[in-house]
Motif scaffolding. Structure first.
Motif, short mmCIF file in Angstrom:
data_model
loop_
_atom_site.label_atom_id
_atom_site.label_comp_id
_atom_site.label_asym_id
_atom_site.label_seq_id
_atom_site.Cartn_x
_atom_site.Cartn_y
_atom_site.Cartn_z
N GLU A 165 -8.28 5.87 3.21
CA GLU A 165 -8.51 4.52 3.59
C GLU A 165 -9.20 3.59 2.80
OE1 GLU A 165 -10.74 4.60 7.29
OE2 GLU A 165 -9.76 6.51 8.17
N ILE A 166 -9.27 3.80 1.82
CA ILE A 166 -10.11 2.84 0.69
C ILE A 166 -9.10 3.35 -0.82
CG2 ILE A 166 -11.58 1.97 -0.70
CD1 ILE A 166 -13.76 2.75 1.47
N GLY A 167 -8.36 2.19 -1.11
CA GLY A 167 -7.52 2.38 -2.27
C GLY A 167 -8.04 1.66 -3.41
N LEU A 168 -7.64 2.16 -4.62
CA LEU A 168 -8.35 1.53 -5.99
C LEU A 168 -7.26 1.37 -6.83
CD1 LEU A 168 -10.84 0.58 -7.63
CD2 LEU A 168 -11.37 3.01 -8.37
N ARG A 228 8.94 13.49 -1.23
CA ARG A 228 9.58 12.84 -2.09
C ARG A 228 10.14 11.68 -1.37
NH1 ARG A 228 11.70 13.65 -6.99
NH2 ARG A 228 13.82 12.77 -7.50
N ASP A 229 10.66 11.65 0.11
CA ASP A 229 11.00 10.52 0.55
C ASP A 229 10.01 9.61 0.45
OD1 ASP A 229 13.45 11.70 1.03
OD2 ASP A 229 12.97 12.34 3.02
N ARG A 230 8.76 9.76 0.85
CA ARG A 230 7.58 9.05 1.01
C ARG A 230 7.34 8.24 -0.43
NH1 ARG A 230 4.88 4.97 3.43
NH2 ARG A 230 2.66 5.20 3.09
N ALA A 231 7.56 8.99 -1.42
CA ALA A 231 7.33 8.43 -2.75
C ALA A 231 8.45 7.61 -3.13
CB ALA A 231 7.24 9.56 -3.64
N VAL A 240 3.46 1.63 -10.24
CA VAL A 240 3.38 3.14 -9.81
C VAL A 240 1.81 3.23 -9.44
CG1 VAL A 240 3.39 5.36 -10.45
CG2 VAL A 240 5.18 3.93 -11.53
N GLN A 241 0.79 2.81 -9.98
CA GLN A 241 -0.43 2.96 -9.83
C GLN A 241 -0.90 2.26 -8.38
OE1 GLN A 241 -5.05 2.16 -10.76
NE2 GLN A 241 -3.73 1.00 -12.07
N LEU A 242 -0.19 1.21 -8.14
CA LEU A 242 -0.25 0.48 -6.82
C LEU A 242 0.37 1.41 -5.60
CD1 LEU A 242 -1.12 -2.13 -4.96
CD2 LEU A 242 1.17 -3.10 -5.86
N ALA A 243 1.65 1.70 -6.00
CA ALA A 243 2.34 2.60 -5.04
C ALA A 243 1.42 3.93 -4.82
CB ALA A 243 3.67 3.20 -5.52
N ARG A 244 0.68 4.48 -5.94
CA ARG A 244 -0.14 5.66 -5.45
C ARG A 244 -1.20 5.22 -4.39
NH1 ARG A 244 -4.16 9.05 -7.02
NH2 ARG A 244 -3.53 10.95 -7.61
N ALA A 245 -1.67 4.05 -4.82
CA ALA A 245 -3.10 3.72 -3.93
C ALA A 245 -2.54 3.48 -2.55
CB ALA A 245 -3.46 2.53 -4.65
N LEU A 246 -1.37 3.15 -2.36
CA LEU A 246 -0.85 2.73 -1.03
C LEU A 246 -0.35 4.14 -0.12
CD1 LEU A 246 1.22 -0.59 -1.67
CD2 LEU A 246 -0.83 -0.19 -0.67
N ALA A 247 -0.37 5.13 -1.12
CA ALA A 247 0.36 6.53 -0.10
C ALA A 247 -0.22 6.79 0.98
CB ALA A 247 0.04 7.62 -1.43
N ASN A 248 -1.24 6.67 1.40
CA ASN A 248 -1.90 7.19 2.54
C ASN A 248 -2.22 5.96 3.52
OD1 ASN A 248 -1.67 9.98 2.29
ND2 ASN A 248 -3.06 9.75 0.74
N GLY A 249 -1.77 4.90 3.20
CA GLY A 249 -1.96 3.76 4.27
C GLY A 249 -3.33 3.16 4.15
N PRO A 250 -3.85 2.88 2.95
CA PRO A 250 -5.20 2.46 3.27
C PRO A 250 -5.47 0.97 4.04
CG PRO A 250 -4.31 1.81 1.05
CD PRO A 250 -3.39 2.64 1.90
#
Length: 259
Positions: free
Chosen positions: A89-92, A127-130, A159-169
């Motif tokens: 829930e909290i991305g960095l 992979r689809d989510r990525a 890419v870092q931003l995409a990773r931070a968004l992965a779980n919908g923070p």
């Protein structure tokens, strides 16, 4: 409107006795980008790091309204609960993407790693989510299996931003995210961040020493000096008519350097 994050009287004192910040209070609302600006040593990074659980708050409260668990006092939680929030829930987003990305894994694998902590197990779905996230941050999907070392600085940040968004923070913490980017790359990255806040209704706390970045992104701004907030309000008002001597110095020095 209920605040996503309400911070009251935040203090951070380091083991050496140095004061990181003292008496910091603010509210952050859904879909809002709140800027925190100040020179090096002003305390802005201490505020962000306390909320990211990378340093311990030594006083105060931070009420976060979790979409899953409801209202939580972040500083009253234990280390396991902190890890859960950071994963869900909290991305960095760091200034240096090497702090977030594994450079031995592909862009897609870096995002999949973030999904694994949320119990994603189906390879095809991960992979689809990525791919969905990389497209959202305007990365070429043909490069999804490339290593981060093959990307430019701006691409690594995406890419870092995409990773931070992965779980919908619900909350995204941005620590000088454009510090290492040239002006043209920085501008598009900032546009992308603004679009994400608007479209996904993610609340963002943006720490920067760059008033230009703050002006472009933040509706409201806190100005910090020596660990304390010395001025707060609407960004345009602060930058056009600063009231405090320190803020006036920051604004005038920026204008002088631009000229």
């Amino acid at each position: 409107m209920t605040a996503v994050l309400s911070v009251r009287d935040l203090h951070v004192t380091y083991p050496t006795g140095a004061v990181g910040c003292a008496g910091v209070s603010f509210d952050l609302y859904p879909g809002e980008i709140l800027g925190v600006v100040g020179e090096s040593g002003s305390g802005k990074s201490s505020v962000l790091n306390a909320l990211a659980f990378t340093v311990a708050a030594t006083g105060g409260q931070a009420r976060f309204v979790s979409p899953v668990q409801g209202p939580l006092d972040l500083f009253a939680l234990n280390a396991r609960e902190h890890r859960w929030l950071r994963h869900h829930e909290i991305g960095l987003v760091h200034q240096n993407p090497r702090l977030a990305l594994d450079f031995s894994r592909s862009a897609g694998a870096n995002i999949a790693e973030a999904l694994l902590v949320s119990d994603w197990r189906h390879y095809g779905k991960m992979r689809d989510r990525a791919a969905e996230l990389l497209a959202r941050v305007e990365m070429d999907l043909a490069r999804m299996d490339d290593l981060p070392a093959r990307f430019s600085g701006g691409e690594q940040q995406r890419v870092q931003l995409a990773r931070a968004l992965a779980n919908g923070p619900a909350l995204l913490l941005l620590d000088e995210p454009t510090g290492g980017l040239d002006v043209s790359v920085q501008a598009r990255f900032l546009d992308l961040v603004r679009e994400l806040a608007r479209d996904l209704r993610i609340s963002m706390l943006l720490v920067s020493h760059d008033l230009g970045v703050i002006r472009l992104l933040a509706r409201r701004t806190l100005v910090m000096q020596r660990g304390r907030v010395v001025e707060a309000g609407l960004t345009d008002q602060i930058l056009e008519d600063p009231q405090e001597p320190y803020t006036q110095l920051l604004v005038h020095s920026t204008v002088a350097s631009a000229g």
